[in-house]
Design an enzyme around this catalytic site. Structure first.
Site, short mmCIF file in Angstrom:
data_model
loop_
_atom_site.label_atom_id
_atom_site.label_comp_id
_atom_site.label_asym_id
_atom_site.label_seq_id
_atom_site.Cartn_x
_atom_site.Cartn_y
_atom_site.Cartn_z
N GLU A 75 0.31 12.28 0.97
CA GLU A 75 -0.24 13.34 1.15
C GLU A 75 -1.89 13.07 0.91
O GLU A 75 -2.36 11.86 0.52
CB GLU A 75 0.06 14.46 0.17
CG GLU A 75 1.67 14.75 -0.10
CD GLU A 75 1.92 15.75 -1.02
OE1 GLU A 75 1.01 16.32 -1.59
OE2 GLU A 75 3.06 16.02 -1.12
N PRO A 76 -2.74 13.82 1.57
CA PRO A 76 -4.09 14.04 1.31
C PRO A 76 -4.42 13.53 0.12
O PRO A 76 -5.43 12.66 0.02
CB PRO A 76 -4.46 15.30 1.75
CG PRO A 76 -3.30 15.71 2.90
CD PRO A 76 -2.42 15.31 2.11
N TRP A 106 0.22 10.42 7.32
CA TRP A 106 0.38 8.75 7.60
C TRP A 106 1.90 8.67 7.61
O TRP A 106 2.28 7.65 7.00
CB TRP A 106 -0.61 8.09 6.68
CG TRP A 106 -1.99 8.38 6.86
CD1 TRP A 106 -2.45 8.86 8.11
CD2 TRP A 106 -2.77 8.21 5.82
NE1 TRP A 106 -3.92 8.85 7.83
CE2 TRP A 106 -4.22 8.47 6.62
CE3 TRP A 106 -2.74 7.70 4.47
CZ2 TRP A 106 -5.16 8.55 5.88
CZ3 TRP A 106 -4.09 7.67 3.75
CH2 TRP A 106 -5.30 8.00 4.41
N ASP A 136 11.42 -1.63 -4.42
CA ASP A 136 11.38 -3.20 -4.42
C ASP A 136 11.96 -3.93 -3.13
O ASP A 136 11.46 -4.67 -2.84
CB ASP A 136 12.49 -3.61 -5.86
CG ASP A 136 11.74 -3.49 -7.25
OD1 ASP A 136 10.43 -3.39 -7.29
OD2 ASP A 136 12.28 -3.62 -7.92
N GLY A 146 11.91 -2.46 -0.38
CA GLY A 146 10.85 -2.01 0.70
C GLY A 146 9.61 -3.14 0.54
O GLY A 146 9.22 -3.63 1.65
N ARG A 147 9.36 -3.51 -0.54
CA ARG A 147 8.41 -4.65 -0.70
C ARG A 147 8.65 -6.03 -0.28
O ARG A 147 7.99 -6.72 0.22
CB ARG A 147 7.90 -4.65 -2.20
CG ARG A 147 6.78 -3.44 -2.43
CD ARG A 147 6.61 -3.01 -3.75
NE ARG A 147 5.76 -1.78 -3.78
CZ ARG A 147 5.51 -1.07 -5.27
NH1 ARG A 147 6.27 -1.39 -6.01
NH2 ARG A 147 5.05 -0.10 -5.08
N GLN A 173 -9.08 -18.56 15.12
CA GLN A 173 -10.16 -19.37 14.86
C GLN A 173 -9.67 -20.58 15.90
O GLN A 173 -10.73 -21.26 16.56
CB GLN A 173 -10.32 -19.94 13.53
CG GLN A 173 -11.72 -20.69 13.25
CD GLN A 173 -12.87 -19.87 13.37
OE1 GLN A 173 -12.90 -18.76 13.46
NE2 GLN A 173 -13.91 -20.58 13.83
N GLU A 226 3.66 0.40 1.35
CA GLU A 226 4.54 -0.17 0.35
C GLU A 226 3.67 -0.29 -1.12
O GLU A 226 4.04 -1.19 -1.63
CB GLU A 226 5.38 -0.92 0.72
CG GLU A 226 6.34 -0.78 2.02
CD GLU A 226 7.31 0.08 1.52
OE1 GLU A 226 7.41 0.53 0.31
OE2 GLU A 226 7.85 0.84 2.44
#
Length: 381
Positions: free
Chosen positions: A124-125, A153, A237, A239-240, A333, A360
């Site tokens: 949320e905002p 988002w 967890d 999700g990460r 590079q 996340e």
């Protein structure tokens, strides 16, 4: 790390799909910010959504390590596509862990088959990393609940059919006063904001959702009231691990592109791969991507072994995403000026990598979690 024959087969299938179906479309999808429905339909046919959903619920029934490997291979093709796989994994894990039979039958099959799209609605905002500060409310009434608030988002917001919305049901109970609701996003009172114009992972659709007195039936509550914060956190967890694996795939793609380019590009009458400075760049990318992959796999194993995986998952996500940003910059590079030009894969990979340090849970909060776990449980393995 040795993989079972079954997991190896899944990896090879996913790798071929990413190479033959996803990668050829990646540049166009990035330029057009287009949601690739046709690719997702093919992924669903291959069983690449809801990797850990049990077979009894029409899922593939694989483990978290397999999920991590699928995420890496998909993101070698295009990170936005992998991101959709990760989102479905979180949503399906919530449904499998906490959903009623009716909720599972209503939503799970359609989500896994890419017939319907889901959104995971927390931010949320005034509440990003600080989830405890959410303002969206769900007030009980005689017919069920009345939902009010705004989410920003949110992945899939512009196109989602259903949202898993974290809302405050008891204003006085802090994070113990939050609940999750399964919200049909076509209901009266739901408004979608415009699609955000993002720096990277541009094919994934992100936007806002506003809820204005949205009437929800009582059976839209997921799990128990007041357990929403715990339920959302319980899937992070995994999700990460997914984001860590996605970051590994992005870096791996950068390594492959830079290695091939270094062998082809000539300066001073020889390939730039013969220059020690370029060799060291490639060596550092290769070393870091392998270290990140091992961290991700180790964290996935801990989840599968049902041990405390929080520290390992935060380490994997934090390290792999930092590596992705730093080492895709090194890949640029190696390409020199060409790497700064749209149309070269490494330019897109560099942009796609950045968000992995943010979603996340930012890498700053990951370091806080790692330190907290160390201080709570000690520095031993």
């Amino acid at each position: 790390m040795n993989l079972t024959e079954e997991i190896t087969q899944v990896r090879e299938m996913t790798r071929q799909f990413a190479e033959n179906v996803i990668r050829p479309e990646a540049e166009m999808l990035d330029r057009e910010s287009r949601f690739p429905t046709e690719i997702y339909k093919k992924m669903a046919e291959l069983g690449l959504f809801g990797i850990t959903v049990p077979e009894r619920l029409n899922g593939p029934g694989f483990n978290t390590l397999t999920y991590a490997i699928v995420m890496e291979e998909l993101s070698r093709g295009y990170a936005s596509v992998a991101d959709q796989c990760g989102l479905v994994e979180l949503i399906s894990t919530l449904l499998v862990s906490y959903g009623t039979d009716t909720q599972q039958s209503q939503w799970l099959v359609d989500i896994l088959s890419a017939e319907k799209w889901a959104a995971y609605c927390i931010t949320e905002p005034e509440a990003g990393t600080d989830v405890s500060n959410i303002r969206t409310t769900a007030t009980a009434n005689e017919n069920g609940w009345l939902l009010n608030g705004q989410k920003i988002w949110i992945h899939n917001a512009p196109i989602a059919d259903v949202g898993f919305v974290l809302a405050r049901t008891d204003p006085e109970a802090g994070h113990r006063g939050m609940s999750i609701f399964i919200v049909d996003l076509n209901l009266k009172g739901v408004t979608r904001g415009p699609k955000e114009d993002k720096m990277g992972q541009r094919a994934s659709q992100v936007g806002s959702l506003t809820f204005d007195n949205v009437e929800l039936p009582a059976d839209t509550l997921l799990g128990s009231p007041g357990r929403g914060f715990h339920m959302m956190m319980s899937v992070l967890d995994k999700g990460r691990v997914g984001i860590g694996a996605l970051a590994v795939g992005v870096t791996q793609a950068g390594l492959e592109a830079a290695t091939e380019y270094a062998k082809q590009r000539k300066q001073f009458n020889k390939a730039i791969s013969e220059f020690q400075g370029v060799q060291w760049l490639l060596a550092d990318i290769a070393t870091d991507v392998e270290a990140a992959r091992l961290l991700v796999h180790s964290a996935a194993h801990k989840i599968d072994d049902k041990t405390n995986a929080t520290k390992a998952c935060s380490m994997a996500k934090c390290f792999a995403s930092d590596v992705a940003v730093a080492r895709t910059a090194d890949a640029v590079q190696v390409f020199g000026g060409s790497g700064y030009i749209r149309g070269f894969e490494v330019e897109r990979l560099y942009r796609d990598a950045k968000i992995t340090q943010i979603y996340e849970g930012t890498n700053q909060i990951q370091r806080t979690i790692i330190a907290r776990e160390l201080l709570r449980y000690g520095a031993h393995q």
